[in-house]
Design a protein around this motif. Structure first.
Motif, PDB file in Angstrom:
ATOM      1  N   GLY A  63     -15.062 -18.234  -8.016  1.00 33.50           N
ATOM      2  CA  GLY A  63     -13.773 -17.695  -7.580  1.00 33.50           C
ATOM      3  C   GLY A  63     -13.556 -16.255  -7.994  1.00 33.50           C
ATOM      4  N   ALA A  64     -14.170 -15.847  -9.096  1.00 39.32           N
ATOM      5  CA  ALA A  64     -13.951 -14.495  -9.614  1.00 39.32           C
ATOM      6  C   ALA A  64     -15.056 -13.521  -9.223  1.00 39.32           C
ATOM      7  CB  ALA A  64     -13.819 -14.539 -11.128  1.00 39.32           C
ATOM      8  N   VAL A  65     -16.263 -14.004  -9.062  1.00 36.08           N
ATOM      9  CA  VAL A  65     -17.394 -13.127  -8.750  1.00 36.08           C
ATOM     10  C   VAL A  65     -17.873 -13.441  -7.336  1.00 36.08           C
ATOM     11  CG1 VAL A  65     -19.690 -12.360  -9.436  1.00 36.08           C
ATOM     12  CG2 VAL A  65     -18.054 -13.109 -11.166  1.00 36.08           C
ATOM     13  N   ASN A  66     -17.364 -12.668  -6.386  1.00 34.19           N
ATOM     14  CA  ASN A  66     -17.758 -12.849  -4.987  1.00 34.19           C
ATOM     15  C   ASN A  66     -17.610 -11.520  -4.253  1.00 34.19           C
ATOM     16  OD1 ASN A  66     -14.960 -12.634  -4.346  1.00 34.19           O
ATOM     17  ND2 ASN A  66     -14.723 -14.821  -4.748  1.00 34.19           N
ATOM     18  N   ALA A  67     -17.849 -11.522  -2.959  1.00 32.94           N
ATOM     19  CA  ALA A  67     -17.809 -10.283  -2.178  1.00 32.94           C
ATOM     20  C   ALA A  67     -16.430  -9.638  -2.198  1.00 32.94           C
ATOM     21  CB  ALA A  67     -18.238 -10.565  -0.742  1.00 32.94           C
ATOM     22  N   PHE A  68     -15.375 -10.433  -2.286  1.00 27.15           N
ATOM     23  CA  PHE A  68     -14.022  -9.871  -2.270  1.00 27.15           C
ATOM     24  C   PHE A  68     -13.749  -9.033  -3.517  1.00 27.15           C
ATOM     25  CE2 PHE A  68     -13.653 -13.716   0.380  1.00 27.15           C
ATOM     26  CZ  PHE A  68     -13.391 -13.076   1.579  1.00 27.15           C
ATOM     27  N   LYS A  69     -14.417  -9.372  -4.625  1.00 28.71           N
ATOM     28  CA  LYS A  69     -14.244  -8.598  -5.858  1.00 28.71           C
ATOM     29  C   LYS A  69     -14.742  -7.172  -5.645  1.00 28.71           C
ATOM     30  CE  LYS A  69     -16.017  -8.159 -10.541  1.00 28.71           C
ATOM     31  NZ  LYS A  69     -16.948  -8.666 -11.516  1.00 28.71           N
ATOM     32  N   TYR A  70     -15.851  -7.030  -4.931  1.00 29.95           N
ATOM     33  CA  TYR A  70     -16.459  -5.718  -4.740  1.00 29.95           C
ATOM     34  C   TYR A  70     -15.969  -5.013  -3.478  1.00 29.95           C
ATOM     35  CZ  TYR A  70     -19.544  -7.254  -8.426  1.00 29.95           C
ATOM     36  OH  TYR A  70     -20.038  -7.701  -9.627  1.00 29.95           O
ATOM     37  N   ALA A  71     -15.236  -5.705  -2.621  1.00 28.77           N
ATOM     38  CA  ALA A  71     -14.787  -5.101  -1.364  1.00 28.77           C
ATOM     39  C   ALA A  71     -13.787  -3.966  -1.596  1.00 28.77           C
ATOM     40  CB  ALA A  71     -14.157  -6.163  -0.460  1.00 28.77           C
ATOM     41  N   THR A  72     -13.040  -4.024  -2.664  1.00 28.88           N
ATOM     42  CA  THR A  72     -12.058  -2.964  -2.948  1.00 28.88           C
ATOM     43  C   THR A  72     -12.537  -2.002  -4.021  1.00 28.88           C
ATOM     44  OG1 THR A  72     -10.973  -4.397  -4.560  1.00 28.88           O
ATOM     45  CG2 THR A  72     -10.132  -4.435  -2.310  1.00 28.88           C
ATOM     46  N   ASN A  73     -13.737  -2.225  -4.532  1.00 32.68           N
ATOM     47  CA  ASN A  73     -14.302  -1.347  -5.565  1.00 32.68           C
ATOM     48  C   ASN A  73     -15.275  -0.386  -4.900  1.00 32.68           C
ATOM     49  OD1 ASN A  73     -15.329  -0.184  -7.815  1.00 32.68           O
ATOM     50  ND2 ASN A  73     -16.380  -2.002  -8.571  1.00 32.68           N
ATOM     51  N   PHE A  74     -14.925   0.871  -4.828  1.00 33.02           N
ATOM     52  CA  PHE A  74     -15.752   1.827  -4.113  1.00 33.02           C
ATOM     53  C   PHE A  74     -16.615   2.662  -5.052  1.00 33.02           C
ATOM     54  CE2 PHE A  74     -12.052   1.055  -1.382  1.00 33.02           C
ATOM     55  CZ  PHE A  74     -12.730   0.513  -0.312  1.00 33.02           C
ATOM     56  N   VAL A  75     -16.748   2.247  -6.303  1.00 34.23           N
ATOM     57  CA  VAL A  75     -17.607   2.941  -7.262  1.00 34.23           C
ATOM     58  C   VAL A  75     -18.804   2.040  -7.518  1.00 34.23           C
ATOM     59  CG1 VAL A  75     -17.760   3.930  -9.569  1.00 34.23           C
ATOM     60  CG2 VAL A  75     -15.594   4.033  -8.311  1.00 34.23           C
ATOM     61  N   PRO A  76     -20.004   2.414  -7.049  1.00 30.65           N
ATOM     62  CA  PRO A  76     -21.188   1.553  -7.224  1.00 30.65           C
ATOM     63  C   PRO A  76     -21.449   1.257  -8.691  1.00 30.65           C
ATOM     64  CG  PRO A  76     -21.647   3.299  -5.662  1.00 30.65           C
ATOM     65  CD  PRO A  76     -20.313   3.607  -6.267  1.00 30.65           C
ATOM     66  N   GLY A  77     -21.856   0.020  -8.951  1.00 31.63           N
ATOM     67  CA  GLY A  77     -22.249  -0.379 -10.283  1.00 31.63           C
ATOM     68  C   GLY A  77     -21.119  -0.791 -11.194  1.00 31.63           C
ATOM     69  N   GLN A  78     -19.901  -0.879 -10.703  1.00 33.28           N
ATOM     70  CA  GLN A  78     -18.771  -1.286 -11.559  1.00 33.28           C
ATOM     71  C   GLN A  78     -18.140  -2.543 -11.058  1.00 33.28           C
ATOM     72  OE1 GLN A  78     -16.010   1.886 -12.047  1.00 33.28           O
ATOM     73  NE2 GLN A  78     -17.441   3.129 -13.209  1.00 33.28           N
TER      74      GLN A  78
END
Length: 132
Positions: A117-132
């Protein structure tokens, strides 16, 4: 995968005296040149390419005799091309995932399995800084 973007680069098999990849561009260029040479040799009639259709795989290595029937051979050629294309899409997914998360595919899988629930594509969809 993601280690090539780290400061020290990527040591294959953990040994810096083997291949030490520090640049994805250099790795890509080397791959394109080497595969281009091999495919050029095959297409121009090297031992593995004699009498073959220049655009499709097959016939040079068939120890089980799977391509004895022409209809089966035609079907297997199409399956081989589709399998190769699917593998290329999968590798692109691994590369994109490594760029976005800064981790390799197995580490990402384990992170996701530990907390779906916490680690999925939606977590990274709004993060535009690679590697964070």
């Amino acid at each position: 995968g993601a280690q090539i973007f780290a400061d020290g680069g990527l040591d294959y098999l953990g040994n810096p005296s083997l291949v030490h990849a520090q640049s994805i561009v250099a790795t890509l260029i080397t791959q394109v040149v080497l595969m281009g040479l091999v495919e050029g040799y095959r297409i121009n009639g090297g031992p593995a390419g004699e009498g073959l259709d220049k655009n499709y795989p097959g016939e040079a290595f068939d120890p089980l005799g799977l391509a004895d029937d022409p209809d089966t051979f035609a079907e297997l050629k199409v399956k081989e091309i589709k399998n190769g294309r699917l593998a290329m899409v999968a590798m692109f997914g691994f590369f994109a995932q490594a760029i976005v998360t800064g981790k390799g595919p197995l580490e990402n899988l384990l992170d996701h399995l530990s907390s779906p629930g916490a680690v999925n594509a939606f977590k990274y969809a709004t993060n535009f800084v690679p590697g964070q």
